[in-house]
Motif scaffolding. Structure first.
Motif, mmCIF file in Angstrom:
data_model
loop_
_atom_site.group_PDB
_atom_site.id
_atom_site.type_symbol
_atom_site.label_atom_id
_atom_site.label_comp_id
_atom_site.label_asym_id
_atom_site.label_seq_id
_atom_site.Cartn_x
_atom_site.Cartn_y
_atom_site.Cartn_z
ATOM 1 N N LYS A 197 -4.902 0.495 10.946
ATOM 2 C CA LYS A 197 -6.072 0.436 10.072
ATOM 3 C C LYS A 197 -6.114 -0.895 9.309
ATOM 4 O O LYS A 197 -7.178 -1.519 9.187
ATOM 5 C CB LYS A 197 -6.054 1.592 9.075
ATOM 6 N N ALA A 198 -4.949 -1.306 8.796
ATOM 7 C CA ALA A 198 -4.890 -2.535 8.015
ATOM 8 C C ALA A 198 -5.240 -3.755 8.863
ATOM 9 O O ALA A 198 -5.979 -4.645 8.423
ATOM 10 C CB ALA A 198 -3.494 -2.699 7.407
ATOM 11 N N LEU A 210 1.974 -7.741 3.962
ATOM 12 C CA LEU A 210 1.462 -6.440 3.543
ATOM 13 C C LEU A 210 2.372 -5.338 4.055
ATOM 14 O O LEU A 210 2.597 -5.203 5.258
ATOM 15 C CB LEU A 210 0.045 -6.241 4.091
ATOM 16 N N LEU A 211 2.893 -4.530 3.117
ATOM 17 C CA LEU A 211 3.698 -3.367 3.470
ATOM 18 C C LEU A 211 2.801 -2.135 3.528
ATOM 19 O O LEU A 211 2.066 -1.850 2.578
ATOM 20 C CB LEU A 211 4.788 -3.116 2.419
ATOM 21 N N VAL A 212 2.870 -1.419 4.653
ATOM 22 C CA VAL A 212 2.117 -0.167 4.795
ATOM 23 C C VAL A 212 3.087 0.948 5.166
ATOM 24 O O VAL A 212 4.208 0.698 5.606
ATOM 25 C CB VAL A 212 1.004 -0.297 5.853
ATOM 26 N N LEU A 270 0.873 -1.178 0.000
ATOM 27 C CA LEU A 270 0.000 0.000 0.000
ATOM 28 C C LEU A 270 0.905 1.220 0.000
ATOM 29 O O LEU A 270 1.403 1.643 1.044
ATOM 30 C CB LEU A 270 -0.912 0.004 1.231
ATOM 31 N N ASN A 271 1.108 1.779 -1.181
ATOM 32 C CA ASN A 271 2.094 2.835 -1.360
ATOM 33 C C ASN A 271 1.450 4.214 -1.234
ATOM 34 O O ASN A 271 0.224 4.357 -1.211
ATOM 35 C CB ASN A 271 2.747 2.696 -2.738
ATOM 36 N N MET A 295 1.181 -11.117 7.398
ATOM 37 C CA MET A 295 2.117 -10.392 8.256
ATOM 38 C C MET A 295 2.174 -8.946 7.774
ATOM 39 O O MET A 295 2.567 -8.670 6.643
ATOM 40 C CB MET A 295 3.509 -11.019 8.227
ATOM 41 N N VAL A 296 1.756 -8.038 8.631
ATOM 42 C CA VAL A 296 1.775 -6.605 8.304
ATOM 43 C C VAL A 296 3.128 -6.026 8.709
ATOM 44 O O VAL A 296 3.643 -6.323 9.790
ATOM 45 C CB VAL A 296 0.638 -5.867 9.032
ATOM 46 N N PHE A 297 3.697 -5.183 7.844
ATOM 47 C CA PHE A 297 4.997 -4.564 8.099
ATOM 48 C C PHE A 297 4.856 -3.054 7.927
ATOM 49 O O PHE A 297 4.409 -2.570 6.886
ATOM 50 C CB PHE A 297 6.052 -5.100 7.131
ATOM 51 N N SER A 298 5.232 -2.305 8.954
ATOM 52 C CA SER A 298 5.180 -0.843 8.907
ATOM 53 C C SER A 298 6.525 -0.274 8.458
ATOM 54 O O SER A 298 7.561 -0.606 9.036
ATOM 55 C CB SER A 298 4.813 -0.284 10.281
ATOM 56 N N LEU A 299 6.497 0.588 7.462
ATOM 57 C CA LEU A 299 7.730 1.177 6.944
ATOM 58 C C LEU A 299 8.185 2.412 7.719
ATOM 59 O O LEU A 299 9.202 3.006 7.397
ATOM 60 C CB LEU A 299 7.559 1.534 5.464
#
Length: 315
Positions: free
Chosen positions: A239-240, A229-231, A174-175, A256-260
């Motif tokens: 939110k994700a 998922l990259l956010v 999600l860019n 697996m959600v990953f926060s940048l």
């Protein structure tokens, strides 16, 4: 309240000598310096900071314009900057802006004799051309002199390397909607996939949408198959996670959600791996940049974050 005259009389030196000692100037006899410092301690003398700045033709103030979208990020930035400023006898004047016109107005106000330098933080919209007294931190178009750039390409590449090491090869992104930050993030994402011989799937990359929640919902509605998922940051991660839960995709088991940018630190929200930037280090860089700049352009500085993995998350 003690004055410089009191210090002068007690130390038996001139006011000029007291001023030179307190400003750290050279050419003062050690005997006189010790006498002044002893008098300052005895009298508990506090120099008039405003008068010092007037003498030095400096306001001692730094304007900070927060253009970030999330209050949590803003608070973290301000805490780190204020701590460093106070250690260097600098004071913070704060303004908020959420569009280019607001930033331009704030710059015009702060630059009108109020501040020695101005900092713009996290703007995700086009900005007016900065002058030599403006420093930009992680802004949309900040590859200009007197700026600090976050290495978004490195962050995305590091994130993908970690996710693949955890067996997550179907990575959605999600860019940002557009701009240099979005381009750098996509570049790092593609570079990592290429390194692991993973085909680039355009349908897993969402940008140019109204919101990240809308983008993720589109992915889920389309039946996209992804297990990572990259956010963009910890707010988007929250939110994700909530939306994935609605669609019965548990985190981190199924996705697996990953926060940048920053990790989630809230009760009831699963911990996620993240890229974290040391704001204390960043604040020191800002102070150094202000001091080194001295009215001239300094080349952009690149600032990299660190991979942070919550305990027990490694598979």
């Amino acid at each position: 309240m003690s004055t410089i005259n009191d210090v002068s009389r007690l130390a038996n030196v001139s006011k000029a000598t007291v001023s030179r000692v307190l400003s750290g100037s050279r050419g003062v006899k050690e005997e006189s310096r010790l006498a002044v410092m002893k008098a300052v301690e005895t009298l508990n003398y506090k120099p008039n900071v405003i008068a010092q700045f007037l003498t030095a033709q400096s306001t001692g103030c730094v304007g900070v314009i927060c253009a970030t979208e999330h209050i949590q990020q803003t608070t973290s930035y301000l805490f780190a900057l204020e701590k460093q400023f106070s250690q260097h006898q600098k004071h913070l004047l704060l303004r908020f802006a959420d569009n280019s016109v607001g930033v331009a107005n704030a710059v015009a106000e702060l630059a009108n004799g109020l501040c020695d330098a101005i900092i713009i933080i996290g703007a995700r919209f086009p900005l007016p051309s900065p002058d030599e007294n403006t420093i930009m931190i992680d802004c949309l178009e900040s590859s200009t002199p007197n700026s600090i750039l976050f290495d978004h390409s490195f962050a995305a590449e590091t994130a993908c390397h970690y996710l693949v090491s955890q067996g997550r090869r179907h990575i959605a992104l999600l860019n940002h909607a557009s701009g240099t930050v979005a381009e750098q993030t996509l570049l790092g994402y593609q570079r990592a996939l290429e390194n692991y011989l993973i085909p680039y799937n355009r349908s897993l990359v969402m940008g140019n949408v109204h919101s990240s929640s809308e983008a993720l919902q589109t992915l889920l509605n389309n039946g996209a198959q992804f297990n990572a998922l990259l956010v963009m940051d910890e707010i988007e991660a929250q939110k994700a996670i909530s939306l994935l839960h609605v669609f019965k995709r548990t985190v981190p088991d199924k996705v697996m959600v990953f926060s940048l940018d920053g990790s989630v630190q809230l009760p009831g929200i699963p911990a996620v791996p993240a890229i974290e930037y040391s704001l204390e280090t960043l604040a020191r860089k800002v102070v150094d940049l202000i001091d080194a700049r001295a009215g001239k352009h300094v080349n952009p500085q690149v600032f990299r974050g660190n991979l942070v993995v919550p305990h027990g998350l490694i598979e």
